[in-house]
Write a protein that holds these residues in place. Sequence first.
Motif, mmCIF file in Angstrom:
data_model
loop_
_atom_site.group_PDB
_atom_site.id
_atom_site.type_symbol
_atom_site.label_atom_id
_atom_site.label_comp_id
_atom_site.label_asym_id
_atom_site.label_seq_id
_atom_site.Cartn_x
_atom_site.Cartn_y
_atom_site.Cartn_z
ATOM 1 N N SER A 7 17.739 58.592 26.380
ATOM 2 C CA SER A 7 19.018 58.541 26.404
ATOM 3 C C SER A 7 19.677 58.405 25.183
ATOM 4 O O SER A 7 19.288 57.395 24.431
ATOM 5 C CB SER A 7 19.557 57.208 27.325
ATOM 6 O OG SER A 7 20.752 56.996 27.155
ATOM 7 N N ARG A 8 20.742 58.888 24.567
ATOM 8 C CA ARG A 8 21.268 58.662 23.470
ATOM 9 C C ARG A 8 22.023 57.296 23.223
ATOM 10 O O ARG A 8 22.161 56.792 22.049
ATOM 11 C CB ARG A 8 22.341 59.940 22.956
ATOM 12 C CG ARG A 8 21.740 61.022 22.724
ATOM 13 C CD ARG A 8 22.940 62.229 22.304
ATOM 14 N NE ARG A 8 22.048 63.478 22.021
ATOM 15 C CZ ARG A 8 22.505 64.604 22.572
ATOM 16 N NH1 ARG A 8 23.325 64.749 23.536
ATOM 17 N NH2 ARG A 8 22.089 65.564 22.166
ATOM 18 N N THR A 9 22.458 56.720 24.397
ATOM 19 C CA THR A 9 23.182 55.658 24.441
ATOM 20 C C THR A 9 22.329 54.309 24.176
ATOM 21 O O THR A 9 22.817 53.255 24.308
ATOM 22 C CB THR A 9 24.006 55.347 25.398
ATOM 23 O OG1 THR A 9 23.493 55.632 26.624
ATOM 24 C CG2 THR A 9 25.252 56.426 25.303
ATOM 25 N N VAL A 71 12.849 67.527 22.947
ATOM 26 C CA VAL A 71 13.315 66.559 23.727
ATOM 27 C C VAL A 71 14.518 66.894 24.732
ATOM 28 O O VAL A 71 15.097 67.413 24.225
ATOM 29 C CB VAL A 71 13.556 65.276 22.662
ATOM 30 C CG1 VAL A 71 13.922 64.076 23.387
ATOM 31 C CG2 VAL A 71 12.403 65.022 21.732
ATOM 32 N N GLU A 72 14.281 66.022 25.873
ATOM 33 C CA GLU A 72 15.419 66.204 26.591
ATOM 34 C C GLU A 72 16.358 64.933 26.409
ATOM 35 O O GLU A 72 15.980 64.043 26.595
ATOM 36 C CB GLU A 72 15.266 66.330 28.047
ATOM 37 C CG GLU A 72 16.432 66.537 29.143
ATOM 38 C CD GLU A 72 15.739 66.524 30.427
ATOM 39 O OE1 GLU A 72 15.963 65.863 31.342
ATOM 40 O OE2 GLU A 72 14.843 67.430 30.646
ATOM 41 N N TRP A 73 17.786 65.106 26.045
ATOM 42 C CA TRP A 73 18.763 64.224 25.546
ATOM 43 C C TRP A 73 19.615 63.761 26.998
ATOM 44 O O TRP A 73 20.131 64.909 27.228
ATOM 45 C CB TRP A 73 19.362 64.397 24.392
ATOM 46 C CG TRP A 73 18.486 64.337 23.239
ATOM 47 C CD1 TRP A 73 17.902 65.474 22.506
ATOM 48 C CD2 TRP A 73 17.777 63.296 22.442
ATOM 49 N NE1 TRP A 73 17.068 64.870 21.587
ATOM 50 C CE2 TRP A 73 17.018 63.659 21.587
ATOM 51 C CE3 TRP A 73 17.995 61.814 22.755
ATOM 52 C CZ2 TRP A 73 16.355 62.612 20.486
ATOM 53 C CZ3 TRP A 73 17.355 60.801 21.900
ATOM 54 C CH2 TRP A 73 16.577 61.500 20.995
ATOM 55 N N SER A 74 19.770 62.774 27.274
ATOM 56 C CA SER A 74 20.881 62.455 28.310
ATOM 57 C C SER A 74 21.900 61.673 27.738
ATOM 58 O O SER A 74 21.699 60.927 26.672
ATOM 59 C CB SER A 74 20.291 61.786 29.261
ATOM 60 O OG SER A 74 19.753 60.637 29.097
ATOM 61 N N ALA A 75 23.273 61.402 28.306
ATOM 62 C CA ALA A 75 24.219 60.741 27.509
ATOM 63 C C ALA A 75 24.218 59.460 27.998
ATOM 64 O O ALA A 75 23.511 58.445 28.132
ATOM 65 C CB ALA A 75 25.653 61.274 28.127
#
Length: 75
Positions: A7-9, A71-75
Amino acid sequence: MSVPSFSRTAFFVKSANEWRGLSRRKSVEGAAKAFAKANMVAVIHRADDGAVGFFYDVANDRVAKVTYSHVEWSA
């Protein structure tokens, strides 16, 4: 093989510029390693959407480095 997801956050995920800003004396990787040792994990979000993860191994008192190109990024 599964694709890692971050998660980017998350508090331990930062861009190279953000890691660089945390410590003027250390390199980007040095700052991330120090953070990982204190918080168990740190991830550098690279400009090419890859990632470099640092994970603290308590039993051996060392920080392991893992590079991810997909990589799979989520918000």
